[in-house]
Design a protein around this motif. Structure first.
Motif, short mmCIF file in Angstrom:
data_model
loop_
_atom_site.label_atom_id
_atom_site.label_comp_id
_atom_site.label_asym_id
_atom_site.label_seq_id
_atom_site.Cartn_x
_atom_site.Cartn_y
_atom_site.Cartn_z
N ARG A 58 0.83 -1.21 0.00
CA ARG A 58 0.00 0.00 0.00
C ARG A 58 0.87 1.26 0.00
O ARG A 58 0.57 2.23 -0.70
N GLY A 61 2.35 1.84 -3.39
CA GLY A 61 1.32 2.38 -4.28
C GLY A 61 1.07 3.86 -4.03
O GLY A 61 0.92 4.64 -4.97
N LYS A 62 1.03 4.25 -2.76
CA LYS A 62 0.84 5.67 -2.43
C LYS A 62 2.00 6.50 -2.96
O LYS A 62 1.80 7.58 -3.52
N ARG A 63 3.22 6.00 -2.76
CA ARG A 63 4.39 6.73 -3.25
C ARG A 63 4.37 6.82 -4.76
O ARG A 63 4.67 7.86 -5.34
N ARG A 64 3.97 5.73 -5.43
CA ARG A 64 3.90 5.73 -6.89
C ARG A 64 2.89 6.77 -7.39
O ARG A 64 3.15 7.49 -8.36
N ARG A 65 1.72 6.86 -6.73
CA ARG A 65 0.72 7.84 -7.13
C ARG A 65 1.23 9.27 -6.93
O ARG A 65 0.99 10.14 -7.77
N LEU A 66 1.94 9.50 -5.83
CA LEU A 66 2.50 10.84 -5.62
C LEU A 66 3.56 11.17 -6.66
O LEU A 66 3.64 12.30 -7.14
N ASN A 68 3.65 9.98 -9.72
CA ASN A 68 2.94 10.24 -10.97
C ASN A 68 2.34 11.64 -10.96
O ASN A 68 2.36 12.34 -11.99
N TYR A 69 1.82 12.07 -9.82
CA TYR A 69 1.29 13.43 -9.70
C TYR A 69 2.39 14.46 -9.93
O TYR A 69 2.20 15.44 -10.64
N LYS A 72 3.28 14.96 -13.56
CA LYS A 72 2.31 15.79 -14.29
C LYS A 72 2.48 17.27 -13.95
O LYS A 72 2.33 18.12 -14.81
N ARG A 89 12.07 4.60 -11.35
CA ARG A 89 10.84 3.99 -11.82
C ARG A 89 11.04 2.61 -12.36
O ARG A 89 11.98 2.21 -12.90
#
Length: 89
Positions: A58, A61-66, A68-69, A72, A89
Motif C-alpha cells: 500500500r 502504491g501511495k508513493r507511486r501515485r505521488l 505520478n502526480y 504531471k 521507476r
C-alpha cells in the motif's frame, strides 16, 4: 519507535520547504521512502508477516501515485526527488 517526531522534522526540513511542510509531495515521498525501507528490512527478517507485506504494498502504491502526480505537475521536481532519494521507476 523507528520514526519519531524529530526524524520526521528532519525529513521535512531536508526534502520539503521547511520543518512544518508536511503536505508537499517531496516531503511525503521522502517519508514514504523511509517507511518503505524500514518495512523492507522487517520483511527480510520476518518473511511470513503478511500484514506488513500488505502495508508495504500500500505504501509503495501511495508513493507511486505521488510520483505520478509530481510528473504531471513539474518534471524537474520529480527528477530532483528521484535523484536525491535514490529511487527510480
Amino acid at each position: 519507535m523507528y520514526l519519531d517526531s524529530a526524524k520526521k522534522t528532519e525529513l521535512f526540513e531536508k526534502y520539503g520547504k521547511g520543518t512544518t511542510d508536511t503536505g508537499s509531495p517531496e516531503s511525503q515521498i521522502a517519508l514514504f521512502t523511509f517507511r518503505i525501507s524500514h518495512l523492507t528490512e522487517h520483511l527480510k527478517r520476518n518473511r511470513k508477516d503478511y500484514n506488513t507485506e500488505r502495508s508495504l504494498k500500500r505504501l509503495v502504491g501511495k508513493r507511486r501515485r505521488l510520483l505520478n502526480y509530481l510528473i504531471k505537475i513539474d518534471i524537474e521536481r520529480y527528477r530532483a526527488i528521484i535523484k536525491e532519494l535514490g529511487i527510480r521507476r
